[in-house]
Enzyme design. Structure first.
Site, PDB file in Angstrom:
ATOM      1  N   SER A 165       0.872  -1.180  -0.085  1.00 58.19           N
ATOM      2  CA  SER A 165      -0.016   0.016   0.096  1.00 58.19           C
ATOM      3  C   SER A 165       0.931   1.418   0.152  1.00 58.19           C
ATOM      4  CB  SER A 165      -0.980  -0.012   1.339  1.00 58.19           C
ATOM      5  OG  SER A 165      -0.471   0.901   2.061  1.00 58.19           O
ATOM      6  N   LYS A 166       0.249   2.249  -0.389  1.00 60.47           N
ATOM      7  CA  LYS A 166       0.845   3.627  -0.219  1.00 60.47           C
ATOM      8  C   LYS A 166       1.589   3.791   1.047  1.00 60.47           C
ATOM      9  CE  LYS A 166      -3.035   5.393  -2.126  1.00 60.47           C
ATOM     10  NZ  LYS A 166      -4.074   6.062  -2.590  1.00 60.47           N
TER      11      LYS A 166
END
Length: 580
Positions: free
Chosen positions: A271-272
């Site tokens: 994920s970011k």
RNA sequence: GGCCCCAUCGUCUAGUCCGGUCCAGGACGUCAGGUUCUCAUCCUGAAAACCGGGGUUCGAAUCCCCGUGGGGUCGCCA
């Protein structure tokens, strides 16, 4: 029947690595089957969707070489994608509200859906209570709603302006999803509750819009990540209950193929936020080693309060993460295509590597080893749903890096030079300008000499920057590394310096300023001097020419600099070191 | 927690459907050598896995069951 696959991103960020794989597999399957690949933008989350994000995702897909037959039109400098679309648009769901609403009304009148008026907070509270009590929460259908019967009273309240959502009358029957990868997946009757089709803001939910659009757009194969598997029975249930408004025919159920998920090496979801996590860890390490958050704030120009919040994990600001990453000289983990592009990865490597995450051609090379290097054209020719795996994969950056190095090594010198230059222009404009100043603009002969030397030393385009450093500075702009000078020039009574002086004289008299010829000259000199190899001469020259004991091959280094520059650098070095 | 999915080296995987040719093959990484003017490239070699337990069978990585482990999902997010 023409195969139609689609990739349907939600424009709430950049194109994720997992999304890229989904798009690639859908694309490859459509190509393989002689069908069409479609893009649809699922912008039904009004709060988080943006046009910039949609544009960025389309550009990332185009960069990867994944072109769509149907979908939004994207104009690029060198080509336009999506112009030949079938007339099944618009391809942005936010522009299809009229269609969804027409279906909502039909569904309500047929008693397949009904307006519901509960308050979202109340339902939330109920749900939380159920979870706390370890009970399964299901929405309870209001007593006055009867399957198959139009709830006129509710419809009147809804059309009269009362806030509401529209819910589906879930059928009480077993649902079987015939998945092409996983086989039959059965859900017992009663597992589904009356989920929402249209939100209070008038926008469709994901589930509803997907089912309507896939039907109306003629999608025949839905290939997506396994995280959607558990939602698929909802879609099938809707397909069984819905009827097309234009033809009166029942909805069809497309073929489904759910592919394995992609995780980080530690098993966490990619994920970011991984970037924030990495930056936070690096910052904390720095603080543990004697720095302080105040010093970090000062060095990065960040607001101290914002930084403290970030360090405390109260926010995952990308800006803060990037500022910290730049200051602490760490590379933040790439999770989006955009990141990899910026880090100097080439699309060929990403395509190849990501293909192998959950798919395998199952073919041997002539030497008997497993075939694992291929391009998107191979994929378009050989992709098969049967060979999609069932197990989740971990994203091994080291292997990707190796694939990227191989892809770069496989470029022709000219191709490498051209693409590296383009990459520099986009992501390192300062280095790009310096290079043009030193070696001339464009793919000059000296630039080619440089990139030839860089190619085997670079796993990414960014990697090539370090060994190119000597060519980016003016002849008097670099410092001589004292340790390197001591070891290679001053040691043993200055034998290195003497070799440098002699080499300088020979080079000055040498006519053919070409890498191979220059190497020959050094070799010849070593032989004449009775040295076991060219090492001592090469090292002395290397330090003089680049300031450091590490550089590309000496012949290349000399060739890149050119005669004048090389002689000037040697003179400067000789002048700075007294003869013994 | 309910429901659902999955299970071969550290990682990606081949082999599993049609049990024997598998004391399990390849790749990345790791380790040890070698080539080379540094660095990198390159070459050679090594260590490294069938989750556990029951069945079925002459024979199971391959078929069945149970267990364990991992994952997904259960939103007016997608």
């Amino acid at each position: 029947m023409t195969v139609v696959t689609r990739f349907a991103p939600s424009p709430t960020g950049h194109l994720h690595i997992g999304g890229a794989r989904s798009a690639l597999f859908c694309w490859a399957y459509a190509k393989k089957q002689g069908g069409r690949f479609m893009i649809r933008i699922e912008d039904t989350d009004q709060a988080r969707s943006s046009d910039e994000s949609a544009r960025g995702i389309l550009e990332d897909l185009a960069w990867l070489g994944i072109d769509w037959d149907d979908g939004p039109v994207l104009r690029l400098p060198d080509r336009t994608i999506g112009e030949g679309s079938r007339p099944v648009g618009p391809f942005f769901q936010a522009q299809r509200l009229g269609i969804y609403n027409a279906y909502i009304e039909d569904l309500c009148r047929r008693g397949v859906a009904y307006p519901a008026f509960e308050n979202a907070d109340e339902l939330d509270a109920k749900r939380r209570a159920a979870v706390a009590a370890k009970r399964t929460y299901r929405y309870e259908r209001p007593a006055d709603v009867t399957p198959g019967r139009f709830s006129e009273d509710r419809w009147r309240r809804a059309t009269g302006g009362e806030p509401h959502v529209v819910r589906f009358v879930a059928p009480h029957e077993e649902i079987v999803v015939a998945d092409l990868v996983l086989g039959d997946v059965r859900i017992a009757a009663g597992e589904l509750d009356d989920f929402v089709l249209r939100k209070a803001d008038g926008f469709p939910t994901y589930h509803f819009a997907v089912v309507i659009d896939d039907e109306l757009m003629g999608v025949t194969h839905v290939m997506r990540a396994q995280e959607h598997l558990a939602n698929t029975p909802r879609h099938v249930a809707m397909q069984r209950s819905f009827v097309r408004l234009d033809t009166g025919r029942p909805f069809r159920t497309p073929a489904y193929a759910h592919m394995p998920l992609i995780f980080n090496m530690d098993g966490s979801k990619m994920s970011k936020r991984d970037k924030a996590k990495a930056a936070r860890k690096a910052a904390k390490d720095a603080i543990a080693k004697g720095s302080s958050s105040g010093a970090l704030a000062a060095a990065t120009g960040l607001n101290p309060a914002t930084l403290d919040q970030f360090l405390a994990g109260e926010n995952d600001s990308l800006d803060v993460a990037q500022a910290l990453g730049a200051h602490l000289k760490i590379t933040l983990p790439e999770v989006e295509i955009w990141d990899f592009r910026q880090s100097g990865y080439v699309p060929e490597a990403i395509i190849n590597f990501v293909s192998l995450l959950g798919w395998n051609p199952g073919m041997k090379q002539p030497d008997g080893k497993d075939l694992e290097k291929f391009d998107r054209h191979f994929l378009a020719e050989h992709f098969s749903i049967e060979r999609i795996g069932r197990t989740n994969a971990k994203f091994d950056r080291a292997k990707l890096l190796s694939f990227n190095a191989d892809a770069i090594a496989g470029l022709t010198d000219d191709e490498f030079a051209r693409r590296w230059l383009a990459w520099l222009a986009e992501y390192e404009p300062d280095a790009h300008a310096r290079l043009a100043r030193a070696l001339g603009a464009g793919v000059s002969p000296r630039l080619l000499a440089l990139t030839r030397a860089l190619k085997p030393r670079a796993k990414t385009f960014r990697d090539a920057l370090r060994p190119a450093a000597f060519a980016l500075v003016r002849d008097d702009e670099y410092a001589l590394d004292p340790a390197a000078v001591e070891k290679n020039l001053r040691a043993n009574g200055g034998t290195g310096r003497a070799l440098l002086a002699e080499a300088r004289a020979r080079l000055d008299a040498h006519a053919d300023w070409d890498a191979a010829a220059l190497n020959g000259l050094i070799e010849a000199m070593a032989k004449e001097r009775g040295l076991p190899n060219a090492g001592p001469i090469a090292q002395a020259l290397r330090v003089a020419l680049t300031g450091s004991a590490v550089s590309p091959g000496l012949g290349e280094t000399l060739a890149v600099l050119g005669r004048e520059s090389a002689l000037r650098r040697m003179d400067r070095c000789l002048a700075s070191i007294a003869a013994p």
